[in-house]
Motif scaffolding. Structure first.
Motif, PDB file in Angstrom:
ATOM      1  N   GLY A  38       6.328  -4.582  -7.089  1.00 28.28           N
ATOM      2  CA  GLY A  38       4.953  -4.403  -6.646  1.00 28.28           C
ATOM      3  C   GLY A  38       3.891  -4.677  -7.683  1.00 28.28           C
ATOM      4  N   ASN A  40       0.774  -7.510  -0.611  1.00 29.36           N
ATOM      5  CA  ASN A  40       0.739  -8.861  -0.045  1.00 29.36           C
ATOM      6  C   ASN A  40      -0.052  -8.910   1.257  1.00 29.36           C
ATOM      7  N   ALA A  41       0.086  -7.859   2.075  1.00 31.81           N
ATOM      8  CA  ALA A  41      -0.669  -7.804   3.325  1.00 31.81           C
ATOM      9  C   ALA A  41      -2.172  -7.729   3.040  1.00 31.81           C
ATOM     10  N   ALA A  57       4.862  -3.752  -2.759  1.00 32.78           N
ATOM     11  CA  ALA A  57       4.690  -5.203  -2.756  1.00 32.78           C
ATOM     12  C   ALA A  57       4.290  -5.701  -1.365  1.00 32.78           C
ATOM     13  N   ALA A  58       4.932  -5.184  -0.334  1.00 32.31           N
ATOM     14  CA  ALA A  58       4.589  -5.593   1.032  1.00 32.31           C
ATOM     15  C   ALA A  58       3.155  -5.212   1.374  1.00 32.31           C
ATOM     16  N   LEU A  59       2.749  -4.000   0.985  1.00 30.49           N
ATOM     17  CA  LEU A  59       1.380  -3.563   1.251  1.00 30.49           C
ATOM     18  C   LEU A  59       0.377  -4.417   0.483  1.00 30.49           C
ATOM     19  N   ALA A 104       2.219  -7.989  -6.898  1.00 32.58           N
ATOM     20  CA  ALA A 104       1.405  -7.894  -5.684  1.00 32.58           C
ATOM     21  C   ALA A 104       0.076  -7.194  -5.969  1.00 32.58           C
ATOM     22  N   VAL A 153       9.401  -2.402  -3.242  1.00 34.66           N
ATOM     23  CA  VAL A 153       9.364  -3.284  -2.066  1.00 34.66           C
ATOM     24  C   VAL A 153       8.224  -2.878  -1.136  1.00 34.66           C
ATOM     25  N   ALA A 154       8.053  -1.571  -0.907  1.00 32.37           N
ATOM     26  CA  ALA A 154       6.991  -1.098  -0.017  1.00 32.37           C
ATOM     27  C   ALA A 154       5.611  -1.421  -0.577  1.00 32.37           C
TER      28      ALA A 154
END
Length: 351
Positions: free
Chosen positions: A111, A178-179, A174-176, A114, A171-172
């Motif tokens: 993350g 990137n969104a 990083a996903a947030l 990101a 991972v969580a």
């Protein structure tokens, strides 16, 4: 019976590792000189050396002003930044793979990248107060620190930092991140989107001498500290119980490795953008050659990563001259197949 260098399963063992380090150092110097000389206007390596040495020791009187500007002002900072970025990301990869004892760990899995990307994109697209007070590099670094803080808090269980918790939290986050970055991009104008995309894929094309200070200090100091922790990292890579039995403070070492890897990644991303897969490719290629001993793995990874990214950057600006491509395109093209092979054979690679 103890295993000798000749019976080692790795290509380079024992005293030959010193020869490898010397060879890599020489390769780094040559690749830097060669890369500085190649571009829209080619400059012979001898001329490059003459200009660089003149700036360092004897003064610039008598140098051709145009060639001097091309070599010293434009290309040398760019090539040196590529070397620093490759070295930093490689060290970060070694840190994280040891931290979670997972050969698939990568600096961008946690993350930090990101968060840095979100901060930089906000600065690039909104400008105003953010751009004026922090700039793109400052905003990227601030975003990475916020991401690191969130991952650190979420990964703790019972006051202890767990490797599995780090992966899931990273991972969580990083996903947030990137969104949120994608959302900000959708609000940007066409001209801003091109700048954002080029930055997100990684580039050292606009490097200046002023950009080198912070990455050089971060990579240099972190590398020295990590090499000093080589024995402790060896113990941690075997297991928590073994490390604790050898007197290693496992919890403290995990925190230190997380901070070190995040600092390296954040520093690189803040000045060079999102260059992916270097921290995955280089440590594993080096581990296959020299083995898992961090006292050898760390310095060899540092030099290999520097040479690797200098050469990749050279490809980005020569494959379609005079146009340039983002570095991330080529590192991803090399890294994705490597990742798939590693995923299939990870037990063999991690020995």
């Amino acid at each position: 019976m103890p295993r000798t260098a000749s019976s080692s399963p790795h290509l380079v063992a024992g005293a030959r590792c010193v020869i490898l380090l010397v060879g890599l150092a020489a390769a780094l110097v040559f690749s830097i000189a060669f890369a500085i000389g190649i571009g829209t206007v080619d400059v012979p390596v001898g001329r490059v050396a003459e200009i660089v040495l003149a700036h360092l020791f004897s003064g610039t009187a008598g140098l051709d002003p145009l060639t001097d500007q091309i070599v010293w002002d434009f290309r040398t900072p760019r090539v040196l930044l590529a070397a620093l970025a490759g070295a930093g990301l490689s060290l970060a990869g070694v840190c994280l793979q040891t931290l979670v004892r997972n050969p698939l760990a990568d600096p961008y899995l946690f993350g930090v990248s990101a968060g840095a990307s979100l901060g930089a994109v906000v600065a690039l697209t909104t400008g105003g107060i953010v751009m004026a007070s922090l700039g793109v590099a400052g905003a990227a670094f601030a975003g990475s620190l916020i991401s690191l803080a969130i991952v650190f808090v979420m990964a703790q269980r019972g006051g202890r930092l767990l490797g599995s918790g780090l992966v899931l939290a990273g991972v969580a986050v990083a996903a947030l991140g990137n969104a949120a970055t994608s959302y900000v991009q959708l609000q940007a104008g066409p001209a801003e989107v091109r700048r954002v995309m080029f930055w997100l894929l990684g580039s050292v094309s606009g490097a200046k001498w002023a950009d080198l200070g912070v990455p050089a200090v971060a990579v240099g100091l972190t590398a020295v500290w990590l090499i000093a922790q080589g024995r402790s990292m060896n113990a941690l890579s075997v297991g928590d119980d073994t490390a604790a039995g050898l007197g290693v403070n496992v919890h403290l070492l995990r925190i230190q490795l997380l901070v070190a890897s995040s600092l390296l990644t954040a520093t690189v991303v803040s000045v060079a953008g999102g260059i992916g897969f270097v921290g995955l490719i280089v440590p594993h290629a080096v581990r296959l050659v020299v083995g898992p001993d961090h006292r050898k793995l760390l310095p060899v990874s540092l030099l290999t990563g520097a040479v690797f990214l200098v050469l990749v950057d050279l490809v980005t600006r020569t494959v379609d001259r005079p146009n340039e491509m983002p570095i991330g395109i080529f590192t991803a093209a090399l890294g994705a197949p490597f990742f798939l092979v590693l995923l299939r054979n990870r037990k063999k690679v991690w020995r």
